[in-house]
Scaffold this active site. Structure first.
Site, mmCIF file in Angstrom:
data_model
loop_
_atom_site.group_PDB
_atom_site.id
_atom_site.type_symbol
_atom_site.label_atom_id
_atom_site.label_comp_id
_atom_site.label_asym_id
_atom_site.label_seq_id
_atom_site.Cartn_x
_atom_site.Cartn_y
_atom_site.Cartn_z
ATOM 1 N N TYR A 1 0.846 -1.201 0.000
ATOM 2 C CA TYR A 1 0.000 0.000 0.000
ATOM 3 C C TYR A 1 0.873 1.239 0.000
ATOM 4 O O TYR A 1 1.832 1.316 0.760
ATOM 5 C CB TYR A 1 -0.901 0.032 1.240
ATOM 6 C CG TYR A 1 -2.362 -0.002 0.858
ATOM 7 C CD1 TYR A 1 -2.909 1.017 0.086
ATOM 8 C CD2 TYR A 1 -3.187 -1.045 1.246
ATOM 9 C CE1 TYR A 1 -4.242 0.972 -0.289
ATOM 10 C CE2 TYR A 1 -4.519 -1.096 0.871
ATOM 11 C CZ TYR A 1 -5.042 -0.080 0.103
ATOM 12 O OH TYR A 1 -6.346 -0.120 -0.272
ATOM 13 N N ARG B 1 -1.006 -2.360 -18.603
ATOM 14 C CA ARG B 1 -2.320 -1.720 -18.656
ATOM 15 C C ARG B 1 -2.385 -0.586 -17.631
ATOM 16 O O ARG B 1 -2.245 -0.833 -16.433
ATOM 17 C CB ARG B 1 -3.333 -2.804 -18.295
ATOM 18 C CG ARG B 1 -4.757 -2.568 -18.612
ATOM 19 C CD ARG B 1 -5.472 -3.907 -18.756
ATOM 20 N NE ARG B 1 -5.067 -4.483 -20.025
ATOM 21 C CZ ARG B 1 -5.536 -4.067 -21.201
ATOM 22 N NH1 ARG B 1 -6.461 -3.134 -21.261
ATOM 23 N NH2 ARG B 1 -5.101 -4.600 -22.318
ATOM 24 N N THR C 1 -2.911 6.172 -22.278
ATOM 25 C CA THR C 1 -2.743 4.839 -21.706
ATOM 26 C C THR C 1 -1.272 4.476 -21.905
ATOM 27 O O THR C 1 -0.554 5.122 -22.667
ATOM 28 C CB THR C 1 -3.590 3.786 -22.447
ATOM 29 O OG1 THR C 1 -3.187 3.757 -23.821
ATOM 30 C CG2 THR C 1 -5.072 4.095 -22.363
ATOM 31 N N LYS D 1 -1.021 0.603 -25.188
ATOM 32 C CA LYS D 1 -1.342 0.477 -26.616
ATOM 33 C C LYS D 1 -0.031 0.547 -27.412
ATOM 34 O O LYS D 1 0.806 -0.321 -27.216
ATOM 35 C CB LYS D 1 -2.389 1.512 -26.992
ATOM 36 C CG LYS D 1 -3.702 1.237 -26.223
ATOM 37 C CD LYS D 1 -4.820 2.203 -26.485
ATOM 38 C CE LYS D 1 -6.014 1.860 -25.601
ATOM 39 N NZ LYS D 1 -7.112 2.832 -25.726
ATOM 40 N N GLU E 1 -0.574 4.797 -0.523
ATOM 41 C CA GLU E 1 -1.419 5.974 -0.770
ATOM 42 C C GLU E 1 -0.601 7.245 -0.601
ATOM 43 O O GLU E 1 0.210 7.357 0.318
ATOM 44 C CB GLU E 1 -2.600 5.985 0.202
ATOM 45 C CG GLU E 1 -3.692 5.021 -0.215
ATOM 46 C CD GLU E 1 -4.895 5.064 0.723
ATOM 47 O OE1 GLU E 1 -4.793 5.682 1.797
ATOM 48 O OE2 GLU E 1 -5.920 4.469 0.369
ATOM 49 N N ASP F 1 -5.919 13.513 -25.550
ATOM 50 C CA ASP F 1 -5.907 12.122 -25.088
ATOM 51 C C ASP F 1 -5.193 11.327 -26.181
ATOM 52 O O ASP F 1 -5.773 11.005 -27.211
ATOM 53 C CB ASP F 1 -7.353 11.652 -24.904
ATOM 54 C CG ASP F 1 -7.450 10.166 -24.580
ATOM 55 O OD1 ASP F 1 -6.407 9.474 -24.569
ATOM 56 O OD2 ASP F 1 -8.579 9.692 -24.336
HETATM 57 C C1 PLP Z 1 -8.178 3.149 -24.940
HETATM 58 C C2 PLP Z 1 -8.542 4.558 -24.777
HETATM 59 C C3 PLP Z 1 -8.864 5.098 -23.516
HETATM 60 C C4 PLP Z 1 -9.161 4.290 -22.280
HETATM 61 O O1 PLP Z 1 -8.268 3.431 -21.800
HETATM 62 P P1 PLP Z 1 -8.674 2.343 -20.696
HETATM 63 O O2 PLP Z 1 -7.343 2.027 -20.091
HETATM 64 O O3 PLP Z 1 -9.307 1.209 -21.425
HETATM 65 O O4 PLP Z 1 -9.589 2.974 -19.717
HETATM 66 C C5 PLP Z 1 -9.092 6.471 -23.422
HETATM 67 N N1 PLP Z 1 -9.021 7.250 -24.510
HETATM 68 C C6 PLP Z 1 -8.742 6.756 -25.736
HETATM 69 C C7 PLP Z 1 -8.694 7.702 -26.898
HETATM 70 C C8 PLP Z 1 -8.511 5.406 -25.913
HETATM 71 O O5 PLP Z 1 -8.288 4.926 -27.140
#
Ligand code: PLP
Length: 407
Positions: free
Chosen positions: A46, A226, A217, A220, A48, A191
């Site tokens: 933990y 993740r 993220t 990807k 926090e 994003d």
């Molecule tokens: C995949 C994705 C997310 C979210 O990611 P998670 O880890 O699945 O919550 C947010 N924004 C965009 C543009 C994405 O492609």
């Protein structure tokens, strides 16, 4: 592993990942180092709070890990401040909105059925419930309509303009978005969940010089575990982000995942990662060309990045849903996707999204893209011929066996 039931399904899943051609644009395969970190004893701890300001004792080692993750991330993206604690991309977006907006504020983002993400204002997402989202759209060729973005920005006067998408095959002009945001005095957020690996290597222009906040993220194109990250060059916004992430919306950080993120950033700083990212893009271009040559219609006529969108309904008369099932039958994993101005509902849809990040991690090259395009094309040609589909599946297996996973 003592739990035989779970062990069974992990073994089966390993086999599935090994045997199939993974074209889901948001997936990838992590390195052994990252897998080891994410499966490590760090999950027991933990922590926090933030390094040197924890609510628990015994954080001496995890403090070092989180500091390394932050420093490497800052170096990778050339940014001043980063929070590496968000459990996911969605959580990162929630924190970013809360750092910039009040409930009910207006946000202008890409239309969800044209490539935007659920957290960009869907009715069933916290985003659509907490804020008033308005959509900009694509031209009929499938490119972002910057004239419309500007027109809507002036008309709606949102507090935030959001760029970034889950199914956009072209470069995004962040400078243009920033110019429009400045014109109306709105915040600008990006994003970059899908393209982070390309941004890290200079294969897509970076949003960092333009945006108030950049979220991403790590799992990807960046090929990490993740999770999510939030970046900014503004110290006041950074302070806000930190308190929103913890204690605002999360409890203890996932230190095993943060260790995995630290490794991911280090790997992405290596020259070999630049080569990897270039190969993702080269493979995607090649796959696009091979599909076009075989008569498939691609949205925007091609791709600049790691993914492409096929209008499968007008190319072969099948819905995205039917095409997804058919390709699954021969060991090729893709996902159905709406195309701009789709006439079919999202759960059926007219398109297929394909990405090359995961297969490039396995060492697939441009010659393999020709073979993949051929297998895809043959599957559509012989969609009702079980013997032929079995033969195509064998060709797929031959391809995946020639590029084994390393786990
Ligand atoms: C995949 C994705 C997310 C979210 O990611 P998670 O880890 O699945 O919550 C947010 N924004 C965009 C543009 C994405 O492609």
């Amino acid at each position: 592993m003592l739990d035989k039931e779970i062990k069974h399904f992990i073994t089966e899943e390993r086999k599935r990942q090994e045997d199939n051609i993974e074209l889901i644009a948001s997936e990838n395969y992590v390195s052994n180092d990252i897998l080891e970190a994410v499966g490590s004893i760090l999950t027991n701890k933990y922590a926090e709070g933030y390094p040197s300001r924890r609510y628990y004792g015994g954080c001496v080692n995890v403090d070092e890990i989180e500091n390394l993750a932050r420093e490497r991330c800052k170096q990778l993206f050339n940014v001043k401040y980063v929070n590496v604690q968000p459990h996911s991309g969605s959580t990162a977006n929630m924190a970013a909105y809360r750092a910039l907006l009040n409930k009910g504020d207006k946000v202008l983002s890409m239309s969800l059925d044209q490539g935007g993400h659920l957290t960009h204002g869907h009715q069933l997402s916290f985003s659509g419930q907490d804020y008033e989202f308005y959509s900009y759209h694509l031209t009929k060729e499938g490119f972002i309509d910057y004239d419309e973005v500007r027109r809507l920005a002036i008309e709606i006067k949102p507090r935030l303009i959001l760029a970034g998408a889950s199914a956009y095959p072209r470069m995004i002009d962040f400078a243009k978005f920033k110019e429009i945001s400045d014109e109306i005095g709105a915040f600008f957020m990006v994003d970059m969940a899908h393209i982070a690996g390309l941004v890290a290597t200079g294969l897509h222009p970076s949003p960092i010089p333009y945006a108030d906040i950049v979220t991403s993220t790590t799992h990807k194109t960046l090929r990490g575990p993740r999770g999510g990250i939030i970046m900014t060059n503004n110290y006041q916004i950074y302070k806000k982000i930190n308190s929103v992430v913890f204690p605002g919306i999360q409890g203890g950080p996932l230190m095993h995942v943060i260790a995995g993120k630290a490794i991911c950033f280090k790997e992405a700083l290596e020259p070999s990662f630049k080569e990897y990212a270039q190969n993702i893009v080269n493979n995607c271009h090649r796959l696009a060309d091979e599909l076009i040559q075989r008569g498939y219609k691609l949205i925007t006529g091609g791709t600049d990045n790691h993914l492409l969108l096929v209008d499968i309904f007008s190319s072969r008369g099948l819905s995205g849903k039917e095409a997804e099932t058919l390709l699954d039958r021969v060991g090729i994993t893709v996902n159905k996707n709406s195309i701009p101005f789709d006439t079919l509902p999202p759960m059926i849809s007219s398109g297929l999204r394909m990405g090359t990040a995961a297969i490039t991690s396995r060492g697939f090259n441009e010659a393999d893209m020709v073979e993949i395009a051929e297998c895809i094309d043959l599957a559509f040609k012989y969609k009702d011929d079980d013997t032929m589909l079995d033969k195509i599946h064998d060709r797929v297996l031959k391809l995946t066996r020639s590029h084994p996973l390393w786990y």
